[in-house]
Design an enzyme around this catalytic site. Structure first.
Site, PDB file in Angstrom:
ATOM      1  N   ASP A   4      39.086  35.538  59.342  1.00 38.66           N
ATOM      2  CA  ASP A   4      40.430  35.845  58.865  1.00 38.66           C
ATOM      3  C   ASP A   4      41.427  35.043  59.715  1.00 38.66           C
ATOM      4  O   ASP A   4      41.060  34.360  60.677  1.00 38.66           O
ATOM      5  CB  ASP A   4      40.698  37.353  58.917  1.00 38.66           C
ATOM      6  CG  ASP A   4      41.834  37.753  57.973  1.00 38.66           C
ATOM      7  OD1 ASP A   4      42.593  36.866  57.515  1.00 38.66           O
ATOM      8  OD2 ASP A   4      41.995  38.960  57.692  1.00 38.66           O
TER       9      ASP A   4
HETATM   10  C1  BGC Z   1      44.768  38.689  55.731  1.00 41.09           C
HETATM   11  C2  BGC Z   1      43.746  38.192  54.744  1.00 41.09           C
HETATM   12  C3  BGC Z   1      44.274  36.999  53.993  1.00 41.09           C
HETATM   13  C4  BGC Z   1      44.703  35.934  54.989  1.00 41.09           C
HETATM   14  C5  BGC Z   1      45.207  34.658  54.330  1.00 41.09           C
HETATM   15  C6  BGC Z   1      45.331  37.568  56.582  1.00 41.09           C
HETATM   16  O1  BGC Z   1      46.409  38.018  57.334  1.00 41.09           O
HETATM   17  O2  BGC Z   1      44.176  39.678  56.539  1.00 41.09           O
HETATM   18  O3  BGC Z   1      43.415  39.222  53.852  1.00 41.09           O
HETATM   19  O4  BGC Z   1      43.315  36.517  53.114  1.00 41.09           O
HETATM   20  O5  BGC Z   1      45.715  36.458  55.814  1.00 41.09           O
HETATM   21  O6  BGC Z   1      46.402  34.843  53.702  1.00 41.09           O
END
Ligand code: BGC
Length: 773
Positions: free
Chosen positions: A297
């Protein structure tokens, strides 16, 4: 093949200038010949030509923009990185044309011409925004989830995207956690069906088709179990809950072929998932035999330092790579520090190759080596966005997501005969209906409840009354006056879009702002009051549950929110959704999931006994998992079993029940199958969902629903750390909600057996009067 030849030529000329590390010319030539023969070998050929820097480049995902400012970072310096082969993927980018140009730079101006992967959070629609995921789960219809994903993929791929960070399949039992809106609620079985349906919808049957995209199932681990509902907090849970509940939808996604996973930010029992080799390498890749791409993530590799499991950046890089994280989302830790980590510990080198292979394989499966521009058709981009068919699907999906929590005869409203006071800021809040993660959804595309009601009914007076974000009570008096002059009040209450989502935890589940005061004022008029409850999480609404005449949970329903709600209010459609998560009576009651373990001292209303109850609130939820009413009523017959005993290995049991629409209007009933293992080596939940079917029934119509279970679906994670099928009695319950069981029976499992995987991950075969699903 076309590109591969180009790669070969480019690489051959480049070889003269700089021979790739560890590859001699002879190997390279023979491998290049082999490259014509098989897919795996092609990747190895390419890998053999790559320098370490180029390999690391493939592991790097950079932001092409932010989620609200796509493509904003794609300046000349960024393009130079692409030319140098330092980037494998971009996120938060979009547009057939701009991404064609970016791809062109990668393919034509980098040494090896390896195409880039373009990605974005396309969670519940790209341009055509569907209901938020928790709402789609309330449909209890995996086809709703599949169709949304298919349409989202069609639109996203037309905008040049290859990969979405969805489905989000985290089990969420604590509604304080704002991200409950992004998933399918509290149950592992329902969550698994929604997970697999979305994976199939995004990926279709052929990833290389120009209208399918890679599913990025997230957030691998137990993110939804974040302590206290605080986003990013650690999960403290035993291996049985982890395996049986939290990981089940991930396993279902693997079975459905998800090509990628994203790791969770948080830790499970102290080990951050992004550095958790036991979970990612041993279990996911080993036990599950899954070989796709694992992405961290956002900056989660870097955050391994903040978690206190890596001392420095190269330590974090080594830990994540060793755990099995192939790609680093935006932290640039792999980009900047992995080379040093490999220098210090050469045993990482083969792990780097593995990661590169997996990334190249996804690119290959998408068809990017054959034609890197296949997702950049501007005519298609124009044609598909928000097409009438997509809007129509969004409307069906919104209609199916509605849950009628309470109705004391006021709904459906009498068409055209009533003066309606429509109250509440949310009735006129288009942006909120787009929910958390709206990709390219636009506020202007949304038809609000206010717009839809005014378009369909002559006698509507609208007053905001109170807001979701202010303590201003000055509008309440006007709302009350409007209510006094109306025959019925429709009050849109709840949370706006920004109360739920990432980093949107709450300590209280009550209506925000002064909406409670607004409700009290309206209720005091004595006029019938219908509450349309909006938002991305269960709320604690004891006064509304007690005093409103009807409560319709409408979540945040996307572009067709208003028309779908109005159809239901007037009875043009009949609500048939059911809660995918329990609604507590008060915040302090959570977690209040239905599948809890039995207690030695179950709750007893007799307060003189010491039992598992609260002094100040009933033990039961306000509205239980699986609850949802209809304008019709449904009768259930007795359960018919195909036998009384089944062998633990190879057995099957059919569980049939007749369901009749005993009401006056057509409606859908979600027939729910629950099981319980009353005596086992470990304590088993009081009830567990193991099958469901949403059945459309005309008035008077009767259909037979038959669930076929295998003993593997009753396996448990035993004390010895194995999936085990134990002998003994299994209780079977069929009903209309987890707290509305209509028929019971039991059968026996004879002998012992081995389970295959989390039982909730295995779909039950369901037949409805001869129709298989
Ligand atoms: C979130 C993810 C997301 C990623 C990209 C993160 O802060 O936890 O769910 O896919 O950002 O936007």
């Amino acid at each position: 093949m076309v590109l591969l030849r180009m790669v070969a030529v480019t690489a051959a000329s480049a070889l003269a200038l700089s021979a790739p590390v560890g590859v001699n010319a002879q190997n390279d030539t023979s491998a290049a010949n082999d490259a014509q023969t098989g897919q795996e070998i092609e990747i190895d050929v390419l890998l053999a030509r790559m320098t370490r820097e180029e390999k690391i480049g493939q592991l790097v995902q950079r932001m092409g923009g932010r989620s609200k400012a796509l493509n904003s970072r794609l300046g000349p310096e960024e393009l130079d990185r692409v030319r140098r082969g330092e980037v494998g993927s971009y996120l938060h980018v979009a547009g057939a044309d701009p991404l064609r140009e970016l791809q062109r730079v990668a393919v034509e101006e980098s040494r090896l011409g390896i195409p880039l992967l373009f990605s974005m959070d396309v969670v519940h629609g790209y341009r055509t925004i569907f209901p938020v995921p928790i709402a789609m789960a309330a449909s209890w219809d995996p086809e709703v989830a599949r169709e949304h994903a298919e349409i989202a993929a069609r639109e996203a791929s037309a905008a040049g995207l290859h990969w979405t960070f969805a489905p989000m399949v985290d089990i969420a039992r604590d509604p304080r956690w704002g991200r409950i809106v992004e998933g399918s609620g509290e149950d592992a079985y329902l969550g698994s069906r929604m997970a697999e349906a979305q994976v199939r919808g995004f990926q279709g049957s052929d990833l290389s088709a120009p209208d399918t995209i890679v599913a990025g199932t997230k957030h691998f681990g137990a993110y939804g179990a974040a302590e206290g509902g605080r986003d990013y907090a650690g999960a403290e849970l035993g291996e049985r809950s982890l395996r049986e509940t939290y990981l089940a939808p991930f396993r279902a996604a693997a079975e459905a072929g998800t090509a990628s996973y994203m790791t969770a930010f948080n830790a499970v029992d102290g080990v951050p998932t992004t550095g958790n080799a036991a979970l990612l390498r041993d279990m996911l890749r080993g036990e599950w035999d899954w070989d796709g791409l694992v992405l961290s993530d956002w900056r989660a590799v870097e955050e391994l330092m903040a978690h206190g499991v890596a001392a420095d950046r190269s330590g974090a890089a080594a830990l994540a790579l060793r755990a099995g994280v192939d790609m680093d989302m935006v932290a640039d830790i792999y980009a900047d520090d992995l080379a040093a980590a490999i220098e210090a510990d050469p045993s990482l080198e083969p792990l780097l190759d593995q990661a590169v292979r997996r990334i190249l394989k996804v690119k290959q499966d998408l068809g990017l080596f054959a034609d890197p521009y296949r997702y950049h058709d501007t005519a298609r981009e124009k044609a598909v966005m928000l097409s009438p068919e997509h809007r129509e699907a969004a409307r069906r999906s919104a209609a199916n997501s509605l849950v009628l929590l309470k109705n004391e005869g006021v709904l459906p409203l009498i068409r055209d005969a009533q003066r309606i006071a429509l109250v509440g800021a949310l009735a006129d809040d288009a942006l909120s209906q787009l929910g958390s993660w709206r990709a390219r959804g636009e506020e202007a595309d949304v038809v609000t409840l206010k717009a839809a009601l005014e378009a369909r009914h002559g006698g509507v007076t609208y007053v905001r009354g109170a807001d979701t974000r202010s303590d201003d009570t000055s509008g309440i008096a006007e709302a009350v006056r409007a209510a006094e002059n109306a025959d019925v009040i429709v009050a849109a209450l709840g949370e706006d879009f920004d109360w739920s989502g990432e980093a949107r935890s709450r300590s209280s589940l009550e209506l925000p702002g002064k909406q409670r005061e607004l409700f009290t004022g309206l209720e005091a008029t004595g006029k019938p009051i219908v509450v349309v409850l909006m938002g991305g999480r269960p709320l604690a609404i004891p006064e509304i549950a007690e005093s409103a005449d009807a409560v319709l949970a409408s979540w945040l329903l996307g572009v067709e929110a208003g028309p779908a709600i109005v159809d239901a209010l007037f009875g043009f459609t009949n609500p048939g959704g059911k809660l995918p998560v329990s609604f507590p009576r008060s915040t302090g009651q959570i977690p209040v999931n239905y599948d809890h373990l039995p207690s030695g001292r179950p709750a007893d209303p007799d307060l003189s006994k010491d039992t598992a109850r609260y002094m100040d609130v009933e033990i039961t939820p306000q509205y239980a998992f699986g609850h949802g009413l209809s304008y019709s009523s449904f009768d259930y017959g007795d359960i018919r079993l195909s036998g009384a005993r089944i062998p633990a290995s190879g057995g099957r049991i059919a569980i049939a029940v007749d369901v009749t629409n005993s009401g006056k209007v057509a409606g859908d009933e979600v027939v729910q199958l629950y099981v319980r293992d009353p005596v086992a080596s470990v304590s088993r939940p009081v009830k567990q969902l193991r099958g469901f079917a949403r059945v459309a029934l005309a008035p008077g119509e009767r259909r037979t629903v038959t669930f076929t279970l295998s003993p593997e679906q009753l396996a448990l994670w035993n004390a010895g750390g194995k999936w085990a099928i134990e002998p003994g009695r299994i209780e079977v319950m069929v009903g209309s909600a987890s707290d509305d069981i209509r028929a019971r029976s039991a059968f026996e499992i004879i002998g012992e057996g081995r389970g295959r995987m989390a039982p909730a991950a295995i779909p039950t075969r369901v037949e409805v009067s001869g129709q298989k699903r």
